[in-house]
Design a protein around this motif. Sequence first.
Motif: not given
Length: 548
Positions: A525-545
């Motif tokens: 599985r490709r690495p995804l941002w942790n749910k609720g992460d500061f940078f993931g929430t700020k910058f990532a598309k939903p599919a990457a979280i």
Amino acid sequence: MSVLKVLAAPVLALGLAWPVAAQQTPDETTRSAGNMKAHIGFLASDLLQGREAGSPGFDVAANYVASQFAQLGLKPAGANGGWFQPVPLIAVRPKDEGRYVLRGASGAETPLVFGEDVLTGRLSATRDIALSAPLVFVGFGVVAPERGRDDYRGLDVRGKIVVVLSGAPAAFQTEERAYYANARTKRAAAAARGAIGVIGVNLPSDERRRPFAQGRRTWQAWSMTWRQVDGKPFDAAPGAPALGALSVAGAQKLFAGARRPWAEVVAAAEKPKGDPPRFALPARLDVTLHAETRTIESANVAGMIEGSDPRLKDEVVVLSAHLDHIGVTPPVDGDGINNGALDNAAGVATTLEVARAFVDSGRRPRRSILFLAVTGEEKGLLGAEYFARNPTTGPATLVANVDLDMPILLYDFTDVVAFGSDRSGVGPAVQRAAARMGVTVSPDPLPEEGNFTRSDHYRFVEAGVPAVFLMTGFQNGGEAKFRGFLSGCYHRPCDDLNQPIDYVAGAKFARLNYEIARELADVDRRPLWNKGDFFGTKFAKPAAIADR
């Protein structure tokens, strides 16, 4: 003619012959250390004159990296089937020291003395500036909705110059602290509220780490940004240019007669909460800056190993290292060439060694791996930003970035700091790789440096891509070596081949990064941002979280 044109035409990749996988034997360590020494030796030689972006020395370095990629049998992954991705730049620097005058309510003038009170530093505007405006002190200039904090609350800064402290509150989590301490973040917040300029102010702790006067040596260096399709320079906050930086001595002049004294501001700012009083200052500031500009052509260098898994090969793991350094500056002890041996010939050498390890392993990665040597890191992470916004990988998806920047190879490191790894699925990969190598993963020992936003991986983070940046750690004598380098040779001519570079440690660093890249390339599985992460929430598309 640019040296880049020598290899800019499409080059056919050499046939990838994948030999039987080799174990990491003492002989292999010796070979790898020798390779690291050879790469660093060439890239940090005086011949390349410090590899400043857009310079002939940088072009020679870029061709060297492209030739190494070709020897290894990588596939060209730049623009138009070649090794290079052109990066159009525009450079700006101050023509003179500028003029800074504080004007009190009575009309009394207090000049700020260049080099003692104020430094022009890197210009963010490519035009001459002449401003006269009231000053408003906004503390750290932090606007953090997730913390319920707004340092602009109750202040009117429209048409005014904001004064911001360097850094961010010590209580903030280290990487989030780096985000809020970043000059671009602060300028964007100021511009959004109608400010017309930003003045930065040092705290005493800043000057204990790095004397203000050191900035005099490089104040007239070229700042850069990349040119957009219409030829205009990219600026994240064009309405609020950076006007200069004040020393502690300059701040004392600035706060003279203010409703709260400078000493009180410092005391409150240096507490963990970092919440000093904020208020309009009694003086206006007259600023006159003269800029000169020039257009520059530079390039990123890109080579790829295509993935073996038909389902995963269009997912790309990027290993990046910046190829540029700061070039030639006024001499120190008779030497003006900033060779950049550790910063970052060592990181580029590591990239080449990781590529070789993949080729020699006899086992192609399941995902594709892009090896990227970028330009303009020292000018604001420009090559990485340009690539992240204009990837040469076409429709393929960038799924992770491993950034290789300034490993301090002066000792046998036994731990590393993995900036950003615990924010995404990159973290488990780093932990497994480090465990195999017997290396500890440690917390950030230098949160005040804001390292998370100061290297190329951060431009991938801003594009929503999970990333990690490894720093050699403080164990086994590392703290003294690291702090000694920062205070002595960082961005100075003595970052050269006369340092006692430990090339065996370099081989170890390369192997660790190979293990991390292999994990990221081969995991199901490709690495995804942790749910609720500061940078993931700020910058990532939903599919990457991640959903959990």
